[in-house]
Design a protein around this motif. Structure first.
Motif, PDB file in Angstrom:
ATOM      1  N   ALA A  62      -4.807   5.722  -2.237  1.00 36.79           N
ATOM      2  CA  ALA A  62      -3.601   4.936  -1.926  1.00 36.79           C
ATOM      3  C   ALA A  62      -3.129   5.219  -0.504  1.00 36.79           C
TER       4      ALA A  62
ATOM      5  N   ASP B  57       2.040   1.797  -3.581  1.00 32.59           N
ATOM      6  CA  ASP B  57       0.980   2.367  -4.410  1.00 32.59           C
ATOM      7  C   ASP B  57       0.774   3.847  -4.080  1.00 32.59           C
TER       8      ASP B  57
ATOM      9  N   LEU C  90       3.503   5.871  -5.780  1.00 28.30           N
ATOM     10  CA  LEU C  90       3.278   5.994  -7.218  1.00 28.30           C
ATOM     11  C   LEU C  90       2.181   7.009  -7.521  1.00 28.30           C
ATOM     12  N   ALA C  91       1.107   6.959  -6.772  1.00 33.42           N
ATOM     13  CA  ALA C  91       0.013   7.905  -6.991  1.00 33.42           C
ATOM     14  C   ALA C  91       0.471   9.327  -6.732  1.00 33.42           C
TER      15      ALA C  91
ATOM     16  N   ALA D  62       0.830  -1.207   0.000  1.00 32.17           N
ATOM     17  CA  ALA D  62       0.000   0.000   0.000  1.00 32.17           C
ATOM     18  C   ALA D  62       0.859   1.249   0.000  1.00 32.17           C
TER      19      ALA D  62
END
Length: 396
Positions: free
Chosen positions: A185, A150, A153-154, A147
């Motif tokens: 995220a 992610d 990345l977001a 998590a």
């Protein structure tokens, strides 16, 4: 008188006819008569003085010296008397802490303490197998890392799009979509972290821990035993090692007690005495035996074993009064009294009010100031106004 003798080696024989015997007998008779006369003269002179005193006393109409009794008297003074209340009861931990399974339970792998051990707050008393729970925790830790990746990345996509907005390559709608993706995220990271923390907390509760520092009293679990929340009490601890005596006292004695009064406790079978103080007086009375409980706080000592029997002496208060031996206090239909002596050494009946009776004697609450000469013995044989010969003694 005939004499026969043989001189110069011949036999010599004398014969006496006994004419001196009456003379010796008469001499011993005169000696005996003289001794009797002398003894009579001595007795006359010895008796003469006492007879004169007797005749003198009789002439005045009073008692003779030989008729006046001698009694023991004392000026008792005033003493500080403690009010002692005695009782018996059972020893116990002042604050007993039962310890059981707080989590899901499982198989006990180790027991780390024994009865009599001192433990600190939060110390592990026994461990429970956690192999399955450990795998679950590792899985949740991996989910947290996914998590977090992610979310990073977001956040990166959002940052690139914001730099292109000024050139017109990215619309406002794209920015909103990427911001929402970043927020989702981040939320998934927090959810994963919360799940991992919950699992870690559950795993920690698998260990049986001491809720507070104290002394281990009992142990009821062994390695290999399967335990759960329904297994009951596995350990018993005395918080801080503090002990107490729960003394059973009569209702009237409880009324005289207050918190903080000192007490002495002696366990049964021991000659050692422990000092403490009353820290709680029962607010209720047992309707069956009309008794209540006074709880006496005690410091830890190996001789104080919970469940044992002990006796207590509680100092409920103190007062200043006259203390007399029981032999000095008389009683009849008119009440309690003692005999005191006036200036003429005559017995005077003095009414008194008695208080508590203890090992030291009888407390006189009223009737005496302590300066009087009180008859300590033979008071039962005196009459008011009777003249006595005082033998003054000091009370110990």
């Amino acid at each position: 008188m005939n004499h026969e003798a043989k001189m110069f080696g011949r036999e010599q024989r004398l014969e006496y006819t006994g004419e001196d015997t009456p003379r010796r007998s008469r001499r011993w008779i005169w000696i005996a008569l003289a001794a009797v006369v002398i003894a009579g003269a001595i007795a006359y002179f010895l008796m003469g003085g006492s007879n004169a005193e007797t005749e003198k006393g009789a002439a005045k109409g009073g008692p003779t010296v030989s008729q006046i009794p001698t009694v023991t008297v004392s000026a008792p003074g005033r003493q500080t008397v403690q009010t002692i209340i005695t009782g018996t009861g059972s020893l116990a931990a002042r604050r007993e802490m039962p310890v059981g399974v707080a989590g899901e339970g499982g198989m006990v792998t180790r027991v780390l303490v024994e009865p009599g051990s001192w433990v600190g707050a939060g110390q592990v008393l026994a461990t429970v197998d956690r192999s399955v729970q450990a795998q679950t925790a590792q899985s949740l830790a991996a989910s947290v890392r996914v998590a977090q990746a992610d979310a990073r990345l977001a956040q990166a996509n959002l940052d690139r799009a914001q730099r292109l907005v000024a050139n017109g390559f990215v619309s406002k709608a794209d920015i909103d979509r990427l911001t929402a993706a970043r927020d989702q995220a981040s939320a998934r990271v927090r959810v994963a972290q919360a799940q991992l923390a919950e699992t870690s907390a559950r795993n920690q509760r698998l260990d049986i821990r001491a809720p507070a520092a104290g002394l281990v009293l009992t142990r009821g679990v062994e390695p290999g035993q399967i335990v759960s929340s329904g297994s009951g009490v596995l350990f018993r601890l005395a918080q801080g090692g503090q002990m107490e005596l729960r003394a059973q006292l009569a209702e009237s004695d409880l009324q005289r007690l207050s918190v903080g009064v000192p007490a002495e406790v002696t366990p049964t079978g021991s000659t050692k005495t422990f000092t403490g103080e009353v820290w709680q007086v029962s607010p209720i009375i047992d309707p069956q035996n009309r008794q209540g409980i006074a709880r006496i706080a005690l410091k830890y000592d190996p001789a104080l074993r919970p469940g044992g029997f002990a006796s207590a002496r509680i100092v409920a208060g103190a007062s200043t009064s006259v203390i007399l031996p029981q032999s000095a206090v008389q009683s009849d239909n008119a009440g309690n009294f003692v005999y005191t002596l006036n200036a003429k050494n005559e017995a005077v009946r003095t009414a008194v009010t008695t208080g508590e009776v203890s090992e030291t004697g009888v407390a006189i609450t009223s009737g005496l100031s302590g300066t009087e000469r009180v008859v300590m013995t033979a008071g039962a044989f005196l009459n008011p106004g009777q003249k006595v010969i005082p033998n003054l003694q000091k009370l110990k």
